[in-house]
Design a protein around this motif. Structure first.
Motif, PDB file in Angstrom:
ATOM      1  N   ASP A  29       0.808  -1.226   0.000  1.00 46.95           N
ATOM      2  CA  ASP A  29       0.000   0.000   0.000  1.00 46.95           C
ATOM      3  C   ASP A  29       0.841   1.277   0.000  1.00 46.95           C
ATOM      4  OD1 ASP A  29      -2.121  -1.738   0.115  1.00 46.95           O
ATOM      5  OD2 ASP A  29      -2.910  -1.011   2.019  1.00 46.95           O
ATOM      6  N   PHE A  30       2.168   1.154  -0.054  1.00 48.82           N
ATOM      7  CA  PHE A  30       3.037   2.341  -0.040  1.00 48.82           C
ATOM      8  C   PHE A  30       2.669   3.346  -1.121  1.00 48.82           C
ATOM      9  CE2 PHE A  30       7.212   0.900   2.228  1.00 48.82           C
ATOM     10  CZ  PHE A  30       6.490   0.619   3.370  1.00 48.82           C
ATOM     11  N   ALA A  31       2.261   2.869  -2.283  1.00 48.95           N
ATOM     12  CA  ALA A  31       1.952   3.769  -3.400  1.00 48.95           C
ATOM     13  C   ALA A  31       0.775   4.687  -3.096  1.00 48.95           C
ATOM     14  CB  ALA A  31       1.649   2.955  -4.659  1.00 48.95           C
ATOM     15  N   PHE A  32      -0.015   4.359  -2.082  1.00 51.87           N
ATOM     16  CA  PHE A  32      -1.225   5.128  -1.797  1.00 51.87           C
ATOM     17  C   PHE A  32      -1.037   6.161  -0.687  1.00 51.87           C
ATOM     18  CE2 PHE A  32      -2.718   0.772  -3.017  1.00 51.87           C
ATOM     19  CZ  PHE A  32      -2.962   1.101  -4.335  1.00 51.87           C
ATOM     20  N   VAL A  33       0.169   6.305  -0.149  1.00 47.52           N
ATOM     21  CA  VAL A  33       0.384   7.254   0.947  1.00 47.52           C
ATOM     22  C   VAL A  33       1.344   8.378   0.567  1.00 47.52           C
ATOM     23  CG1 VAL A  33      -0.194   5.605   2.757  1.00 47.52           C
ATOM     24  CG2 VAL A  33       2.180   5.811   2.010  1.00 47.52           C
ATOM     25  N   GLY A  34       1.639   8.524  -0.714  1.00 45.38           N
ATOM     26  CA  GLY A  34       2.577   9.553  -1.153  1.00 45.38           C
ATOM     27  C   GLY A  34       2.142  10.969  -0.820  1.00 45.38           C
ATOM     28  N   ASP A  35       0.839  11.197  -0.694  1.00 41.08           N
ATOM     29  CA  ASP A  35       0.356  12.548  -0.397  1.00 41.08           C
ATOM     30  C   ASP A  35      -0.144  12.692   1.045  1.00 41.08           C
ATOM     31  OD1 ASP A  35      -1.717  10.854  -1.001  1.00 41.08           O
ATOM     32  OD2 ASP A  35      -2.725  12.211  -2.368  1.00 41.08           O
ATOM     33  N   TRP A  36       0.159  11.729   1.898  1.00 41.02           N
ATOM     34  CA  TRP A  36      -0.196  11.849   3.319  1.00 41.02           C
ATOM     35  C   TRP A  36       0.746  12.848   3.982  1.00 41.02           C
ATOM     36  CZ3 TRP A  36      -2.238   7.318   6.622  1.00 41.02           C
ATOM     37  CH2 TRP A  36      -3.275   6.665   5.950  1.00 41.02           C
ATOM     38  N   ASP A  37       0.224  13.648   4.884  1.00 42.84           N
ATOM     39  CA  ASP A  37       1.038  14.561   5.681  1.00 42.84           C
ATOM     40  C   ASP A  37       1.284  13.870   7.023  1.00 42.84           C
ATOM     41  OD1 ASP A  37       2.139  16.525   7.283  1.00 42.84           O
ATOM     42  OD2 ASP A  37       0.886  18.119   6.470  1.00 42.84           O
ATOM     43  N   TRP A  38       2.481  13.310   7.177  1.00 40.95           N
ATOM     44  CA  TRP A  38       2.799  12.478   8.340  1.00 40.95           C
ATOM     45  C   TRP A  38       2.892  13.267   9.634  1.00 40.95           C
ATOM     46  CZ3 TRP A  38       1.941   7.627   7.461  1.00 40.95           C
ATOM     47  CH2 TRP A  38       2.038   7.154   6.154  1.00 40.95           C
ATOM     48  N   ALA A  39       2.845  14.585   9.558  1.00 36.85           N
ATOM     49  CA  ALA A  39       2.930  15.402  10.766  1.00 36.85           C
ATOM     50  C   ALA A  39       1.602  16.034  11.169  1.00 36.85           C
ATOM     51  CB  ALA A  39       3.977  16.503  10.574  1.00 36.85           C
ATOM     52  N   SER A  40       0.555  15.898  10.340  1.00 33.17           N
ATOM     53  CA  SER A  40      -0.675  16.591  10.739  1.00 33.17           C
ATOM     54  C   SER A  40      -1.981  16.009  10.209  1.00 33.17           C
ATOM     55  CB  SER A  40      -0.595  18.067  10.334  1.00 33.17           C
ATOM     56  OG  SER A  40      -0.632  18.192   8.938  1.00 33.17           O
ATOM     57  N   ASP A  41      -1.950  15.017   9.338  1.00 29.70           N
ATOM     58  CA  ASP A  41      -3.215  14.456   8.853  1.00 29.70           C
ATOM     59  C   ASP A  41      -3.952  13.747   9.983  1.00 29.70           C
ATOM     60  OD1 ASP A  41      -3.262  15.292   6.239  1.00 29.70           O
ATOM     61  OD2 ASP A  41      -2.585  13.398   5.387  1.00 29.70           O
ATOM     62  N   ASP A  42      -5.279  13.810   9.932  1.00 26.86           N
ATOM     63  CA  ASP A  42      -6.120  13.047  10.853  1.00 26.86           C
ATOM     64  C   ASP A  42      -6.461  11.721  10.196  1.00 26.86           C
ATOM     65  OD1 ASP A  42      -6.154  15.014  12.771  1.00 26.86           O
ATOM     66  OD2 ASP A  42      -8.108  15.798  12.216  1.00 26.86           O
ATOM     67  N   ILE A  43      -6.397  10.639  10.983  1.00 24.35           N
ATOM     68  CA  ILE A  43      -6.788   9.333  10.484  1.00 24.35           C
ATOM     69  C   ILE A  43      -7.769   8.693  11.456  1.00 24.35           C
ATOM     70  CG2 ILE A  43      -4.646   8.963   9.203  1.00 24.35           C
ATOM     71  CD1 ILE A  43      -3.829   6.977  11.419  1.00 24.35           C
TER      72      ILE A  43
END
Length: 183
Positions: A138-152
Motif C-alpha cells: 500500500d506504499f503507493a497510496f500514501v505519497g500525499d499523506w502529511d505524516w505530521a498533521s493528517d487526521d486518520i
C-alpha cells in the motif's frame, strides 16, 4: 510607481508555487469518516474460469477510480462502500505468519476516535504514543499523506488477520496498517 507595482507583482507570482505546496489542493471535499469498517468480503458464488497469470508479464496496476473525480487509491464511497477492499482473506499482500505479533490495538475504532499523525513515514509512523507501519503493498497510496498533521481513523480489517485500516480524513482514502505497539 509602475516599477514598484511590477516588482510586487513579480514577487507575488514567484511566491505562488511555495504557497501552493504548503496547502495542497485536495480533489474535492472528502466524505466524513465511514461510520464503520468494511464487511467481510464474500466471493461471488459462480466465479468465472481463472486464467493463470503469465509470470513473464509484470502485474497490472489496478485502477481504483471507480467514478469520475474519485481517487485512484483505495477509498470509501457513500453508503460505506470500501472501494478496493475486495480481495478476500487469501490476498498474499496481507498474509502474516504471526498476526498481531506486537499485540492488538485497543485505543478505539471508528469515527469517534480521530487521531492526528505526529511524525514518521510509511515504514513507521505514530500518534498518541502508538506506532504503526503501512503494508508494503500500500506504499503507493500514501505519497500525499502529511505524516505530521493528517487526521486518520482506524478500523478493524475483517479479512486480513493482523492488519487494520487507516482512513485518511483529509484525502478520503485508506491503507492497510500494522500496529507496532506503544512508545
Amino acid at each position: 510607481m509602475r516599477a514598484t507595482n511590477f516588482i510586487l507583482t513579480a514577487l507575488l507570482a514567484m511566491s505562488l508555487p511555495a504557497i501552493a505546496q504548503q496547502h495542497p489542493q485536495d480533489h474535492g471535499k472528502p466524505m466524513p469518516p465511514p461510520t464503520r469498517g468494511p464487511a467481510p468480503y464474500h466471493a461471488p458464488k459462480a466465479a468465472p474460469a481463472h486464467k493463470v497469470p503469465d509470470v513473464n508479464q509484470p502485474p497490472q496496476q489496478r485502477n481504483y477510480s471507480d467514478k469520475p473525480g474519485h481517487p485512484n487509491a483505495p477509498h470509501v464511497d457513500p453508503g460505506n462502500h470500501w472501494v478496493g477492499h475486495d480481495t478476500g482473506r487469501n490476498d498474499p499482500n496481507y498474509h502474516l505468519d504471526h498476526p498481531w505479533e506486537h499485540g492488538r490495538f485497543t485505543g478505539g475504532f471508528g469515527p469517534s476516535h480521530r487521531w492526528r499523525l505526529a511524525g514518521g513515514g510509511p515504514n513507521r509512523f505514530w500518534f498518541n504514543g502508538w506506532y504503526w507501519g503501512v503494508a508494503p503493498s500500500d506504499f503507493a497510496f500514501v505519497g500525499d499523506w502529511d505524516w505530521a498533521s493528517d487526521d486518520i481513523v482506524i478500523y478493524e480489517d475483517p479479512d486480513h488477520d493482523g492488519w487494520y485500516l487507516a482512513y485518511n480524513v483529509r484525502l478520503g482514502t485508506y491503507v492497510h496498517v500494522m500496529y507496532l505497539g506503544p512508545q
